[in-house]
Design an enzyme around this catalytic site. Structure first.
Site, PDB file in Angstrom:
ATOM      1  N   LYS A  46       0.815  -1.197   0.000  1.00 43.54           N
ATOM      2  CA  LYS A  46       0.000   0.000   0.000  1.00 43.54           C
ATOM      3  C   LYS A  46       0.858   1.260   0.000  1.00 43.54           C
ATOM      4  CE  LYS A  46      -3.440  -2.203   2.985  1.00 43.54           C
ATOM      5  NZ  LYS A  46      -4.030  -2.159   4.371  1.00 43.54           N
ATOM      6  N   GLU A 101       7.856   2.296  -6.042  1.00 46.10           N
ATOM      7  CA  GLU A 101       7.978   1.841  -4.654  1.00 46.10           C
ATOM      8  C   GLU A 101       8.121   3.055  -3.725  1.00 46.10           C
ATOM      9  OE1 GLU A 101       7.363  -0.058  -2.444  1.00 46.10           O
ATOM     10  OE2 GLU A 101       8.831  -1.657  -2.193  1.00 46.10           O
ATOM     11  N   ASP A 102       7.749   2.869  -2.463  1.00 43.74           N
ATOM     12  CA  ASP A 102       7.890   3.977  -1.500  1.00 43.74           C
ATOM     13  C   ASP A 102       9.325   4.103  -1.013  1.00 43.74           C
ATOM     14  OD1 ASP A 102       7.781   1.566  -0.128  1.00 43.74           O
ATOM     15  OD2 ASP A 102       6.230   2.178   1.290  1.00 43.74           O
ATOM     16  N   ASP A 105      14.724  -0.719   1.055  1.00 43.14           N
ATOM     17  CA  ASP A 105      15.520  -0.926   2.264  1.00 43.14           C
ATOM     18  C   ASP A 105      16.506  -2.078   2.011  1.00 43.14           C
ATOM     19  OD1 ASP A 105      16.456  -1.094   4.831  1.00 43.14           O
ATOM     20  OD2 ASP A 105      14.612  -1.818   5.724  1.00 43.14           O
ATOM     21  N   PHE A 154      13.637   4.631  11.107  1.00 43.58           N
ATOM     22  CA  PHE A 154      12.304   4.216  10.671  1.00 43.58           C
ATOM     23  C   PHE A 154      11.437   5.449  10.464  1.00 43.58           C
ATOM     24  CE2 PHE A 154       8.046   2.506  10.914  1.00 43.58           C
ATOM     25  CZ  PHE A 154       8.175   1.382  10.112  1.00 43.58           C
ATOM     26  N   ASP A 161       3.780   3.564   6.610  1.00 45.10           N
ATOM     27  CA  ASP A 161       3.006   3.332   7.839  1.00 45.10           C
ATOM     28  C   ASP A 161       3.844   2.744   8.966  1.00 45.10           C
ATOM     29  OD1 ASP A 161       3.336   0.714   6.674  1.00 45.10           O
ATOM     30  OD2 ASP A 161       1.802   0.009   8.057  1.00 45.10           O
ATOM     31  N   ARG A 167      -0.107   6.765   7.421  1.00 50.07           N
ATOM     32  CA  ARG A 167      -0.024   6.865   5.963  1.00 50.07           C
ATOM     33  C   ARG A 167      -0.542   8.220   5.477  1.00 50.07           C
ATOM     34  NH1 ARG A 167       1.251   1.681   3.982  1.00 50.07           N
ATOM     35  NH2 ARG A 167       0.212  -0.044   4.997  1.00 50.07           N
TER      36      ARG A 167
HETATM   37  P1  5GP Z   1      12.780  -4.260   1.382  1.00 47.73           P
HETATM   38  O1  5GP Z   1      13.547  -3.305   0.497  1.00 47.73           O
HETATM   39  O2  5GP Z   1      13.429  -4.384   2.735  1.00 47.73           O
HETATM   40  O3  5GP Z   1      12.534  -5.584   0.740  1.00 47.73           O
HETATM   41  O4  5GP Z   1      11.318  -3.720   1.644  1.00 47.73           O
HETATM   42  C1  5GP Z   1      10.999  -2.363   1.553  1.00 47.73           C
HETATM   43  C2  5GP Z   1       9.686  -2.189   2.241  1.00 47.73           C
HETATM   44  O5  5GP Z   1       9.907  -2.179   3.655  1.00 47.73           O
HETATM   45  C3  5GP Z   1       9.070  -0.844   1.898  1.00 47.73           C
HETATM   46  O6  5GP Z   1       8.217  -0.946   0.795  1.00 47.73           O
HETATM   47  C4  5GP Z   1       8.341  -0.503   3.178  1.00 47.73           C
HETATM   48  O7  5GP Z   1       7.061  -1.083   3.149  1.00 47.73           O
HETATM   49  C5  5GP Z   1       9.151  -1.169   4.262  1.00 47.73           C
HETATM   50  N1  5GP Z   1      10.088  -0.193   4.888  1.00 47.73           N
HETATM   51  C6  5GP Z   1      11.425  -0.155   4.805  1.00 47.73           C
HETATM   52  N2  5GP Z   1      11.935   0.860   5.509  1.00 47.73           N
HETATM   53  C7  5GP Z   1      10.869   1.513   6.072  1.00 47.73           C
HETATM   54  C8  5GP Z   1      10.735   2.665   6.914  1.00 47.73           C
HETATM   55  O8  5GP Z   1      11.685   3.342   7.336  1.00 47.73           O
HETATM   56  N3  5GP Z   1       9.458   3.007   7.267  1.00 47.73           N
HETATM   57  C9  5GP Z   1       8.363   2.308   6.845  1.00 47.73           C
HETATM   58  N4  5GP Z   1       7.171   2.756   7.243  1.00 47.73           N
HETATM   59  N5  5GP Z   1       8.452   1.217   6.049  1.00 47.73           N
HETATM   60  C10 5GP Z   1       9.700   0.822   5.655  1.00 47.73           C
END
Ligand code: 5GP
Length: 178
Positions: A46, A101-102, A105, A154, A161, A167
């Protein structure tokens, strides 16, 4: 009225103006790179919905959007597969696809998703993320379009969220006690 969300926010990391500038930056790059190509934006639910909406409004090229929901990578790291909870309906063979993507990470979700979408033979496949958190990276993957970079903290707001909360915060902030 008192903002019910702000009491849990320690500090603002990106103001509404900062976010506008980041959206503008990636939109300018996409407008230039995809002129005449009608790309399909694949927004990941989302977290990316607010960014994807603002990004799409800033594009002056012909484009389409579809949505996808994938499960978190936890528990599937060793299998190399991600669970697609809700797939796009659009056929992407020979299409120019941009995953929206948002925040990237660890990169594990995106590296696996990119692999899966690539097997559907799109004409091209790129990643656009509002934010990049390079210190968290575990998979060798980089986004092609990046709005901004964050450190190892974070963050919430503007689609991001904590337990489904925050959000709707119009800016991006760091939570208290995070
Ligand atoms: P990854 O890159 O670890 O596979 O996944 C990325 C996802 O982890 C993002 O789409 C988000 O949903 C979540 N995520 C990673 N870092 C953060 C953060 O600092 N805050 C929030 N709210 N979500 C995060």
């Amino acid at each position: 009225m008192i903002n019910e969300l702000e009491k849990d926010i320690d500090r603002v990391l990106f103001s509404e103006d900062d976010i506008k500038a980041m959206v503008r930056k990636v939109a300018d790059e996409i407008n230039e790179d995809y002129a005449g190509k009608k790309p399909l934006l694949v927004a990941l639910l989302k977290g990316s919905v607010i960014f994807a909406s603002d990004l799409m409004r800033s594009l002056i090229i012909d484009c389409e959007i579809d949505f996808m929901k994938v499960s978190s990578y936890s528990g599937t790291q060793s299998t190399g597969v991600i669970n697609i909870i809700s797939d796009i309906r659009t056929e992407i063979a020979d299409r120019h696809v941009i995953i929206v993507e948002d925040i990237v990470d660890t990169g594990l979700t995106l590296s696996k998703l990119k692999h899966q979408l690539a097997s559907r033979n799109p004409a091209s496949l790129k990643i656009c993320t509002l934010l990049d958190k390079p210190s968290g990276r575990k998979a060798a993957i980089e986004a092609d379009y990046i709005g901004g970079t964050v450190g190892n903290e974070f963050i919430v707001g503007y689609g991001l969220d904590y337990d489904e909360k925050f959000r709707n915060l119009p800016y991006i902030g760091v939570m208290k006690n995070s």
